[in-house]
Scaffold this active site. Structure first.
Site, PDB file in Angstrom:
ATOM      1  N   SER A  48      -6.394  -9.456   6.723  1.00 51.73           N
ATOM      2  CA  SER A  48      -5.872  -9.803   8.051  1.00 51.73           C
ATOM      3  C   SER A  48      -5.268 -11.200   8.129  1.00 51.73           C
ATOM      4  O   SER A  48      -5.492 -11.943   9.093  1.00 51.73           O
ATOM      5  CB  SER A  48      -6.967  -9.620   9.110  1.00 51.73           C
ATOM      6  N   LYS A  96       0.848  -1.204   0.000  1.00 54.00           N
ATOM      7  CA  LYS A  96       0.000   0.000   0.000  1.00 54.00           C
ATOM      8  C   LYS A  96       0.882   1.252   0.000  1.00 54.00           C
ATOM      9  O   LYS A  96       1.904   1.276  -0.669  1.00 54.00           O
ATOM     10  CB  LYS A  96      -0.975  -0.068   1.181  1.00 54.00           C
ATOM     11  N   HIS A 122      -8.653  -3.337  -6.291  1.00 54.45           N
ATOM     12  CA  HIS A 122      -8.586  -3.361  -4.823  1.00 54.45           C
ATOM     13  C   HIS A 122      -9.649  -2.423  -4.242  1.00 54.45           C
ATOM     14  O   HIS A 122      -9.893  -1.338  -4.766  1.00 54.45           O
ATOM     15  CB  HIS A 122      -7.187  -2.941  -4.361  1.00 54.45           C
ATOM     16  N   GLU A 140     -11.001 -10.525  -1.181  1.00 54.15           N
ATOM     17  CA  GLU A 140     -10.639  -9.724  -0.012  1.00 54.15           C
ATOM     18  C   GLU A 140     -11.887  -9.041   0.549  1.00 54.15           C
ATOM     19  O   GLU A 140     -12.235  -7.925   0.138  1.00 54.15           O
ATOM     20  CB  GLU A 140      -9.628  -8.645  -0.404  1.00 54.15           C
TER      21      GLU A 140
END
Ligand code: 13P
Length: 229
Positions: free
Chosen positions: A189, A8, A87, A153
């Site tokens: 996570s 990121k 994303h 995700e």
């Protein structure tokens, strides 16, 4: 297995150079997995051997008058031919379906490896609409593209320290496998505690890791945890 790190908007050019060197060193003796790292584009490192560097973002152009963007010509300079598309953090910043489709088509045309991210939020999940939503996120892309990797995700799990429930991941991956033969990743996570159970889930070909891969030592340890070397 595929281990992918999405860094990121973290790291500097100097800190990523160390990251890349340490990761390469660790992977030199460990070549059975496929490892991707998506650093900020300002940090691309010229000399990586044992993992693939990819772009978190790009504009679907070779070059041109697109202020603030990075096109193929800039990616070529670093040998980048793997990209993240879709994303949830980019969608939240304004990447809409048209742009996502244009990016996909451009990346496919240039034979890039595409890690295409999809995922629902908690409202969608609670309404029981997960599969419809994910199906819609995939409707504009070629699910038969041979260099496609799909990363599931769920938004409600990203950056929270708590992954989605394994049974939910399993159900979604089973659904995605019925739509496409693409490799399937889970992201959200992923950490030392849950990585083994996640990689054991049917149809899970790997993981896309954010926070847990920001420090290279942690990323290496996640990779080695499974492989014991
Ligand atoms: P976290 O691992 O920090 O939840 O981030 C996941 C992610 O967004 C990877 O693309």
């Amino acid at each position: 297995m595929i281990y992918a790190a999405n860094l990121k908007c973290h790291h500097s050019r100097a800190s990523f150079a160390l990251y890349a060197q340490k990761l390469d060193e660790a992977l030199k003796i460990h070549t059975k997995d496929e490892v991707f790292v998506f650093p900020p584009s300002s940090c691309f490192y010229a000399n990586v051997k044992y993992f693939t560097q990819g772009a978190q973002n790009f504009y679907p152009c070779v070059q041109g008058a697109f202020t603030g963007e990075i096109g193929k010509e800039q990616l070529d300079e670093f040998g980048i031919n793997s990209v993240l598309i879709g994303h949830s953090e980019r969608r939240a910043l304004g990447d809409n379906e048209n742009l996502i489709k244009a990016k996909f088509d451009f990346a496919k045309e240039h034979a890039y490896t595409i890690v295409f991210c999809i995922g629902e939020d908690l409202v969608c999940k609670k309404a029981g609409k997960t599969k419809d939503f994910l199906h819609k996120q995939l409707e504009n892309i070629d699910l038969n593209y041979e260099k496609l990797i799909i990363a599931y995700e769920p938004i409600y799990s990203i950056g929270t320290g708590v992954s989605a429930e394994f049974k939910d991941i399993e159900e979604v991956l089973l659904f995605l496998n019925s739509l496409s033969k693409a490799k399937l990743l889970y992201g959200g996570s992923v950490n030392e505690e849950n990585i083994k159970a996640i990689l054991d889930i049917k149809h899970c070909d790997g993981v896309l890791i954010g926070s847990g891969a920001l420090k290279v030592e942690n990323f290496i340890s996640l990779i080695k945890r499974i492989n014991k070397c």
